[in-house]
Each structure stands twice: as structure tokens, then as C-alpha cells.
Motif scaffolding. Structure first.
Motif: not given
Length: 679
Positions: A652-656
Motif C-alpha cells: 500500500d505504501l508503494l501505491k501511496r
């Protein structure tokens, strides 16, 4: 034209009647790649589906396929053809037949092209008829690029004045305001009627019908064959006046005469028209000598299937859900994650590493088979990405279904070298890409982005080292290395050039790996970072982890419309996904380095899990060991990233991270890359 009844009374029988004409005319496939032979294989089903789409209002014409040919053999001039799909050609042929019944009653006798019972021979006979009645002078004229210059808006207005049914007008509007595929993108047809469409000849005659009528009012006689025409006059003065009238009438319709092909002639001196030579009382017709056509110069390839679906408004749906692991295959979530936990990513990634396996489509499911044994059976909507390593086959049907549903297929060598991806078309946000390019040209902003990436990388590296040092005694030399990294962090904040920044980053990376490997308790020795190729197990594991993370970032960046290959810290180079590598920097140490060190310290790998790459230098994981690595990699990506919210997974942090970077570009603000808690 008589108003067609509403709704447009098109039947399946009309389509069946149109089919033989389309089949007889032949021609290539359209943008969907469906040939006439392929269309015929499932004819009734295709015709019924086409009819239903028109009836329920869901029909949408596909873009036209761009083709370029020589106007004549050896000519420097070219002709652009725009070819509809076979299904659209059938529907247009049926519509043309319905329209022609109304149009034919209004078309004048002077028009000879594309009309039933009329031909070149008839046009020649009519010219001879008026010659014999004393019309000895001719305006021999040609309308310049007529088919490419017809005013589409004017044509639609003329059609609407005839009051066709709403359904028929809706179809005509799609066909006139067409789009075409040039092999790279879909473009609007700014003007013209498509040469290659079965409806275009009829529309061309309709557009010029008022022109025909105005010319006939002057007492001269017109013979027109499409955009070629002659006006027969009784005197040279009359011919001069007819020429001026012709030019004015065409100008009112945003057309003009081709000066090089327009002149005033007479039968005494002779002239050419429609391939015939008129001289005094004789007509010489040599066209039967040579029917050679100009060469094909360019033909756009078919559109990618996923792009076709998006164009039709059928956006691929990526329903992200949990999947399961079976038969030695690795999915994004293992069997111990049968239900999603709060904050955990629900993305499912499928890794195919069994050499000789085959991925097939069966209904709404995907099957992985190996030696006639089904190893995996799952609904394809439970996947977001499929990663294929080495000799694994994917059937055409399975590949098409994956792309249709927006599921990326990535291809790797057996050893994990990334080869490329089959991705659904993405990146519609051209304004965001422009902002990306502008920031790259702005050396101040470009350096700011590069500096932010380096600072976050070094800060996260320090945080990772601190956690190891807090849990065990600090090895000798650790403090000095840590101080070197801390000084690099301070220096990076003050770096005034990219060259200086790269030097600082390189020194920090060397110290980081040296400090990190002080906590290496595995039997694998560390001889320093070696990349292409990795010559030892630790470097092989690190390179594989970085490759997987980079691959995910490439997809995420392309998905929002950014160019993954234009970066700021990593300068553009052929084949280098520079922007993905920029965003990777802050995740290298928290995700990849910690994963590798944890696995080797646990004893997950032994020397036998690594083997030479055959004709390639370096060492690589065996297939069995690679599956273990993928399972742990996925668990690591699904762990919470600890900042900025504890419930967010690293995936999710990659997407963020991609979203934050996009916002920084759009709003022309500073970019603050991901940092571990406390950094």
C-alpha cells in the motif's frame, strides 16, 4: 430523402444480406484483427450480437485502421485508406442500402460513381452524347483531396435536414465523426469521409448533390465521377464562367479545385478523363492494359485487445481478492492468510516458476497444468498480476483474458532477470506527464527531487541499522560506519549538484552495506555489492528483491500516467526505468535488505539453493528456492510499513508513494518520500 421509420428498422436479415457483399469485396481485418474468414467462422452469433448492440443502443463503432498506399504504381503521391472492422463494414453496408433508396430519387443524372446501374462506361457515353449536341468545350476538373477534406460538421447538418430516425442518425454521427488507429494512438478524424468505408461513396455523392444541382442551373452539363468531373459547354467563354462558378461553389463547401489537374480543353485538341482519351469524334479507352495498383506503404497493426475494450467503454475490472497457494505455486497471499486482516493488502500476485507448466483459460477460471495435472484452479478476478519465470507457457486465450481484465503479465528469465511486461494500455494522464517533463527540465526542481530520494534512502538505512543495533551487541566498526552514513545524510541535504549528490549516495550505500552485513550470521560471505551479474548468494537475493520492487513501481507509475523511464536522481538511459528507481530508493533498506538478511540469518537458504546461470555469468536461485523467496517476499510486502500509518502494508505504501509523487508534480510542491517511523 424520405424519413426512415423510427426506430431504424434494421433486422438480422439485413445484416445477413449485407454479409455476402462485404465478403465479396474482401479486404483486410480492422483494428480488432478479425479477418473476413475468422468472422465467417461464427457468423450467426456475431451478426446477432451486432444487431442486439444496435437495438439496445450499446453499439459503438471501432476506430478505423489506417493504411497508406501509392496512388499509382511508382507514384510519389500517396492515398490514405481508413478501414472499418468487418462487423462495422457489414452494418455500414446494410445502412447504405437503406439510405440509397431515399438518396437515389434525389441524386441528379450527372453523377455516375457508386450508383446502381451506373459506371465509367455510362459516364463516357454521356460525354459523347453532349459532344454530339454541340458542347465542344469542357472544364476538365478535379477536386483536390476531396475525400480527405469533406467538412464533417456540414455533412452531419445536411444529413439531419433529411430527418432520418434518431437511431440511424446516431449511427451516422459515429461513422462521420470517426476515429482512426494509426498504430500508436487513436486520433479523431478532423475532416473527410473514410476511403475504405462502404458508406463513404454514398455520403460523398450526397455531399456533392447540391453542388451538382447548382452547376446544372447555368445551362451547361456536368458529368461527375466521384471527385473527377467535366463540365461540357458550347463556347470557351461559357467554359471560363463555369470554371469560376465551380471554384466558388466548392469554396462555399470548404473545398477547392486541384489547379494542376484542372484546365479548359476541347475535343479538337483532346483531353483525358476517367482513363479515356477524347479526341475529336473518337474515344480511346486504354485502361484495360494495366490494372496494377499502387504498393502498400503502411498498415497499422491491430489495436491491443485491452485498448479496444477501453475504447468501447468496457473498462477492465480488477477485483482484488485473496487467493490461495497450491501445488508448489506461489500466490500473493499464502494459505495462512485465508481471510484478509485489517489493513492488509488484498492484492493477489501469482508467480509461475514450474518449468514446463501451462497457464490456460477455462470459463471464468485460470488453470495451471503441468504434465497433464492441474496444479492450480482459481478465478482470474482474484488476481492483479501474473509473473512468469522461464519456460512457462501461456495460451493465447489465457493471455487475452488476463489483458482484458487488466491483469498485467510480466516475463522474467528463469533466473529472475526482468524481460518485459504485457500490460493493458494505461497512462491517459498526459498533463501529468507534461508536468513530469517540465520538472525534469527545471534543474532546480530536478535536483530537489533527487536530493529528496537520497535523503530518504540514507535516513531509512540508518533506521534499519538502528533496529539491528538495538536488538544485539554492536559489532566492531559499526559506530564508525554509522557515523559515516550520518555525515552523508547531512551532506546530501546541502548538495548543490547532481554529480555531488551521486557521489554522496554512492559513499553512503557502500557504508550501509558494510554496516548491515556486520549483522549477517549466515554462512554466506559478503564481498561487496555486485550487480550485473550477481556473483554470490547475498547479491543474487538482493538483486532479485530490487527487481521485483522495481517491477511493481513501473506498473504503478504507468498506471497513473507517469513515464517510469524519466527520472531525476537516476538520469535517463536506454532501457533504464529511472523514475521507478528513484522511488525505489526509500524502500531498498526497509523492504529488500531486511528481507534478505532475515531469510539468510534464519537459514532459509543453503549453498545448494544457488546454481550457475549456464551461459550467463553469476549465480541464481533454483526454482524451488525461488518459490520460497517469493512467498517470503509477498509476506514482507503485506506487512505494515510502520509509517505513516501502522495499518498500511508496504505494498500500500508503494501505491501511496506514487500518489504523493504525482501530487508533488501537479501542485509543484516538494516531494517527501516514505520514511520509517522516527526518521
Amino acid at each position: 430523402m424520405d424519413e426512415l421509420p423510427a426506430p431504424f428498422e434494421l433486422t438480422v436479415d439485413d445484416l445477413r444480406d449485407a454479409w455476402p457483399r462485404v465478403q465479396e469485396n474482401g479486404g483486410c481485418a480492422g483494428v480488432d484483427g478479425v479477418t473476413i474468414d475468422r468472422f465467417a467462422q461464427n457468423l450467426e452469433k456475431r451478426l446477432s450480437r451486432l444487431f442486439d448492440a444496435v437495438q439496445d443502443g450499446t453499439y459503438r463503432a471501432l476506430p478505423l485502421l489506417r493504411i497508406v498506399v501509392e496512388k499509382s504504381p511508382g507514384s510519389d503521391q500517396t492515398r490514405r485508406l481508413l478501414v472499418p472492422s468487418v462487423g462495422d463494414r457489414i452494418l455500414q453496408t446494410a445502412a447504405a442500402r437503406a439510405l440509397s433508396h431515399s438518396f437515389e430519387d434525389e441524386f441528379l443524372e450527372s453523377s455516375f460513381a457508386y450508383r446502381p446501374g451506373r459506371s465509367v462506361d455510362r459516364a463516357i457515353a454521356r460525354i459523347c452524347q453532349w459532344r454530339d449536341r454541340g458542347y465542344c468545350y469542357v472544364v476538365d476538373a478535379d477536386i483536390e483531396s476531396f475525400f480527405d477534406r469533406v467538412d464533417c460538421n456540414a455533412l452531419l447538418a445536411m444529413l439531419e435536414q433529411q430527418q432520418p430516425s434518431a437511431r440511424l442518425m446516431g449511427l451516422l454521427r459515429q461513422w462521420v465523426q470517426a476515429r482512426y488507429w494509426d498504430g500508436y494512438r487513436v486520433r479523431p478524424l478532423q475532416a473527410g469521409v473514410a476511403q475504405g468505408s462502404p458508406l463513404s461513396p454514398l455520403l460523398a455523392n450526397f455531399f456533392l448533390d447540391s453542388f451538382d444541382g447548382e452547376l446544372e442551373k447555368g445551362g451547361d452539363h456536368l458529368v461527375r465521377y466521384a471527385d473527377d468531373l467535366v463540365i461540357l459547354c458550347q463556347s470557351e467563354e461559357s467554359a471560363q464562367a463555369a470554371l469560376k462558378t465551380t471554384a466558388a461553389l466548392l469554396a462555399s463547401q470548404k473545398l477547392k479545385l486541384n489547379a494542376a489537374k484542372t484546365r479548359i480543353a476541347n475535343f479538337e485538341s483532346g483531353f483525358h478523363f476517367l482513363g479515356a482519351y477524347f479526341f475529336k469524334k473518337d474515344v480511346f479507352i486504354p485502361w484495360k492494359r494495366d490494372h496494377r495498383k499502387g504498393k502498400l506503404l503502411f498498415m497499422a497493426p491491430p489495436m491491443p485487445r485491452a485498448m479496444l475494450l477501453r475504447y468501447e467503454g468496457q473498462e477492465p475490472k480488477t477485483t482484488v481478492a485473496l487467493a490461495f497457494e497450491r501445488g508448489g505455486l506461489t500466490l500473493g497471499l499464502g494459505p495462512d492468510h485465508a481471510t484478509p486482516r485489517p489493513g492488509r493488502s488484498s492484492v493477489a500476485f501469482l508467480y509461475l516458476t514450474e518449468q514446463g507448466a501451462v497457464l490456460r483459460k477455462s470459463g471464468d477460471r485460470l488453470l495451471v497444468e503441468n504434465e497433464d495435472r492441474v496444479e492450480l484452479d482459481l478465478p482470474y478476478h482474484k488476481l492483479e498480476s501474473v509473473l512468469v519465470f522461464g519456460n512457462v507457457q501461456i495460451t493465447t486465450q489465457a493471455m487475452a483474458e488476463l489483458l482484458d481484465k487488466g491483469i498485467a503479465v510480466s516475463l522474467f528469465s528463469r533466473q529472475g532477470r526482468f524481460r518485459g511486461s504485457l500490460d493493458p494500455p494505461r497512462g491517459k494522464n498526459v498533463l501529468l506527464r507534461l508536468a513530469q517533463f517540465e520538472a525534469y527540465k527545471d534543474r532546480t526542481r530536478s535536483l530537489q527531487f533527487a536530493r529528496s530520494a537520497v535523503e530518504a534512502k540514507i535516513a531509512n538505512g540508518l533506521a534499519v541499522l538502528s533496529r539491528y543495533a538495538d536488538r544485539q551487541a554492536q559489532p566492531g566498526g559499526y559506530a564508525a560506519l554509522r557515523d559515516t552514513i550520518a555525515k552523508s545524510l547531512e551532506a546530501s541535504a546541502a548538495a548543490q549538484s547532481l554529480e555531488a549528490l551521486l557521489g554522496i549516495e554512492g559513499a553512503a550505500a557502500h557504508a550501509q552495506f558494510s554496516a548491515l552485513m556486520l549483522f549477517n550470521r549466515s554462512p554466506f560471505a559478503w564481498a561487496g555489492r555486485v550487480r550485473h551479474p550477481a556473483t554470490d548468494p547475498l547479491n543474487a537475493l538482493l538483486s532479485l528483491a530490487y527487481t521485483l520492487l522495481t517491477h511493481e513501481l513501473i506498473g504503478l507509475l504507468a498506471g497513473v500516467g507517469l513515464d517510469p523511464y524519466l527520472g531525476y536522481l537516476h538520469q535517463p538511459d536506454y532501457g533504464r526505468p529511472s523514475l521507478a528507481l528513484d522511488l525505489l530508493e526509500s524502500f531498498r533498506h526497509p523492504v529488500a535488505d531486511r528481507l534478505v538478511l532475515a531469510m539468510v540469518n534464519r537459514g532459509d537458504f543453503e549453498a545448494g539453493d544457488f546454481q550457475p546461470g549456464g551461459d550467463r555469468e553469476g549465480v541464481f536461485l533454483t526454482p524451488k528456492a525461488m518459490r520460497r523467496f517469493f512467498a517470503e517476499y509477498e509476506r514482507r510486502l503485506l506487512e505494515h510499513g510502520e509509517a505513516p500509518k501502522p495499518t498500511r502494508s508496504f505494498r500500500d505504501l508503494l501505491k501511496r508513494e506514487v500518489e504523493k509523487f504525482s501530487a508533488a508534480l501537479r501542485e509543484k510542491q516538494k516531494w517527501a518520500p516514505f520514511r520509517l517511523a522516527g526518521c
